[in-house]
Design an enzyme around this catalytic site. Structure first.
Site, PDB file in Angstrom:
ATOM      1  N   PHE A   1       8.902  14.258  42.523  1.00 11.82           N
ATOM      2  CA  PHE A   1      10.172  14.445  42.801  1.00 11.82           C
ATOM      3  C   PHE A   1      10.779  14.979  41.559  1.00 11.82           C
ATOM      4  O   PHE A   1      11.934  14.569  40.971  1.00 11.82           O
ATOM      5  CB  PHE A   1      10.792  13.065  43.120  1.00 11.82           C
ATOM      6  CG  PHE A   1      10.105  12.124  43.991  1.00 11.82           C
ATOM      7  CD1 PHE A   1       9.966  12.769  45.222  1.00 11.82           C
ATOM      8  CD2 PHE A   1       9.810  10.982  43.962  1.00 11.82           C
ATOM      9  CE1 PHE A   1       9.299  12.253  46.164  1.00 11.82           C
ATOM     10  CE2 PHE A   1       9.040  10.234  44.902  1.00 11.82           C
ATOM     11  CZ  PHE A   1       8.840  11.068  46.155  1.00 11.82           C
ATOM     12  N   CYS A   2      10.232  16.013  40.727  1.00 12.47           N
ATOM     13  CA  CYS A   2      10.559  16.208  39.226  1.00 12.47           C
ATOM     14  C   CYS A   2      11.138  15.179  38.317  1.00 12.47           C
ATOM     15  O   CYS A   2      12.073  15.386  37.552  1.00 12.47           O
ATOM     16  CB  CYS A   2      11.893  17.300  39.758  1.00 12.47           C
ATOM     17  SG  CYS A   2      11.211  18.953  40.451  1.00 12.47           S
ATOM     18  N   ALA A   3      10.509  14.146  38.671  1.00 13.05           N
ATOM     19  CA  ALA A   3      10.472  12.971  37.536  1.00 13.05           C
ATOM     20  C   ALA A   3       9.303  12.408  37.410  1.00 13.05           C
ATOM     21  O   ALA A   3       9.017  11.391  37.665  1.00 13.05           O
ATOM     22  CB  ALA A   3      11.404  12.053  38.097  1.00 13.05           C
TER      23      ALA A   3
END
Length: 454
Positions: free
Chosen positions: A375-377
């Protein structure tokens, strides 16, 4: 409050009409089903109201700030009125600037480019990459993931106390996690920030579509968000807040619109006088359609009433969480615990399942769209899953084959346009997949799990 009790609350509104609500998709097992869009945290469907407003304006499209013709003047008024509508939506202070950008990522990169020399930046490792990575030319202090809201404030206070008190400093924090959906103590973090002579920017990409955001009440210096998460089309975003750093920085892009006067010098060069307004960082022809769409979405959400929107979302959150709690193999990811207030974003893993495989089965066999991956985290998901900071994983592209364990998760997210049936189908699908397994064979293709069509 139980789901039954919440359902009886008359303050709960019906879903807001959105585009794509009647789109059908094929199932690998045969037939079609209405698509259940449960990936709002990535991009929410556009509100029908927003699309209608844009369609009504489209025939009157004209250049902004540069034309004497009627359509140009009309478009200019619409563009600047949209700026005022966004400022009202965010409850900005007098003197704050609203700068239109391409996205949250673009907004935070703009602010990063406007930092004063020697600025120190403080950012939690829990941030989305949009707010974790732009600060390449600053001294960055990355803070470990807190396990309570109070610990978040204490961690920040300790870090700020150790900084050089004479130099500029900026804190960047999310309003709601794009992984867990949990709300962060923004007001308390802002108070701690200002007590130590620093400034704070709020990444409201996941907060603004779900809760009211008041710059005055939260006492943040800037706020950034994206139109495509706020029920508007892709390609537009906002950075709103204090004008001084933006006014003193070099323009984010050099070109027409940002320049007020340009003159040749005797030595053959040029002298440029840049605008000091928001136009300073809006060079080039602006995305008028995108800007107007954001303003329309702001008005639509305000008119619908956040009290009723929040009540309905809590009802949906309760349905999902109660359903997942009935499946022992499901582990919901959380920083602050089960009782933490949150928006409609829930990430989880399923024992015995690769996350990409599970998400592929939800799509192919049930017509449900969710997100899987990191999740781009990446640092946050690895922390929540107990992985090491250096563990390899790609955003949305797990490398493990179906059935193999991967350091990735599944995310379901929803909002103002989500009907009950979508979350009910999701909960039923999770239970059936865990109990009975997938009804189709899957294979890995280009890093993703896809149905094997022979």
């Amino acid at each position: 409050m139980s789901v039954t009790a919440v359902a009886a609350d008359q303050s709960i509104c019906s879903p807001l009409p959105v585009l794509g609500g009647d789109v059908t998709v094929p199932l690998v097992t045969g037939g079609e089903v209405t698509y259940a869009a449960l990936d709002y945290a990535a991009s929410a469907p556009a509100l029908q109201r927003v699309w209608d407003d844009v369609a009504a304006y489209a025939p009157y499209y004209g250049s902004v700030h540069r034309g004497a013709g009627y359509l140009s003047q009309l478009s200019t008024d619409l563009f600047e009125n949209s700026r005022a509508a966004v400022a009202e939506f965010l409850d900005c202070r007098e003197g704050d600037q609203v700068v239109f950008t391409r996205s949250t990522t673009d907004s935070l990169n703009l602010l990063a480019a406007a930092l004063p020399e020697g600025c120190q930046v403080f950012v939690f490792e829990t941030e989305h990459h949009a707010s974790l990575l732009p600060w390449r030319d600053a001294r960055v202090t990355y803070l470990n993931a807190p396990r309570t809201p109070g610990q978040a404030v204490e961690t920040l206070e300790r870090a700020l106390a150790d900084r050089d008190p004479h130099g500029p400093a900026l804190v960047c924090v999310t309003g709601a996690s794009n992984v867990t959906g949990e709300l962060w103590p923004v007001r308390e973090l802002a108070a701690a920030t200002h007590a130590h002579g620093a400034r704070i920017v709020l990444d409201a990409a996941q907060l603004a579509p779900h809760h009211p955001v008041s710059v005055k009440d939260l006492d943040v210096d800037w706020v950034a968000f994206s139109g495509h998460k706020l029920y508007a089309p892709f390609g537009s975003g906002v950075l709103a807040g204090r004008a001084d750093w933006l006014r003193e920085a070099e323009p984010y892009l050099a070109g027409g619109g940002a320049s007020r006067k340009v003159a040749r010098r005797a030595d053959g060069g040029v002298d440029v006088e840049w605008h000091t307004t928001a136009a300073r960082h809006e060079a080039g022809s602006p995305n008028v359609i995108g800007v107007y769409a954001i303003a329309s979405a702001c008005k639509a959400l305000t008119e619908a009433g956040f009290d009723t929107l929040v009540a309905r979302e809590r009802y949906l959150i309760g349905k999902v969480r109660e359903g997942l709690a009935e499946v022992p193999e499901v582990k919901v990811l959380s920083l602050f615990g089960d009782d933490a207030p949150r928006v409609g974003v829930i990430s989880f893993v399923v024992e015995g399942w690769n996350s990409s495989h599970f998400a592929a089965a939800l799509s192919a066999e049930y017509g449900i769209g969710v997100r899987d991956g990191l999740f781009c985290a990446h640092p946050l998901v690895r922390t929540l899953l107990g992985g090491e900071r250096e563990d390899v994983g790609e955003c949305g592209a797990p490398e493990a084959a179906p059935g193999e364990k991967s350091l990735n998760a599944i995310r379901v997210s929803f909002g103002a346009g989500t009907p009950d049936e979508h979350v009910e189908r999701f909960v039923r699908a999770v239970k059936e997949l865990v109990r009975d397994g997938a009804r189709w064979n899957y294979r890995t293709e280009d890093g993703r799990c896809v149905p094997d069509r022979g």
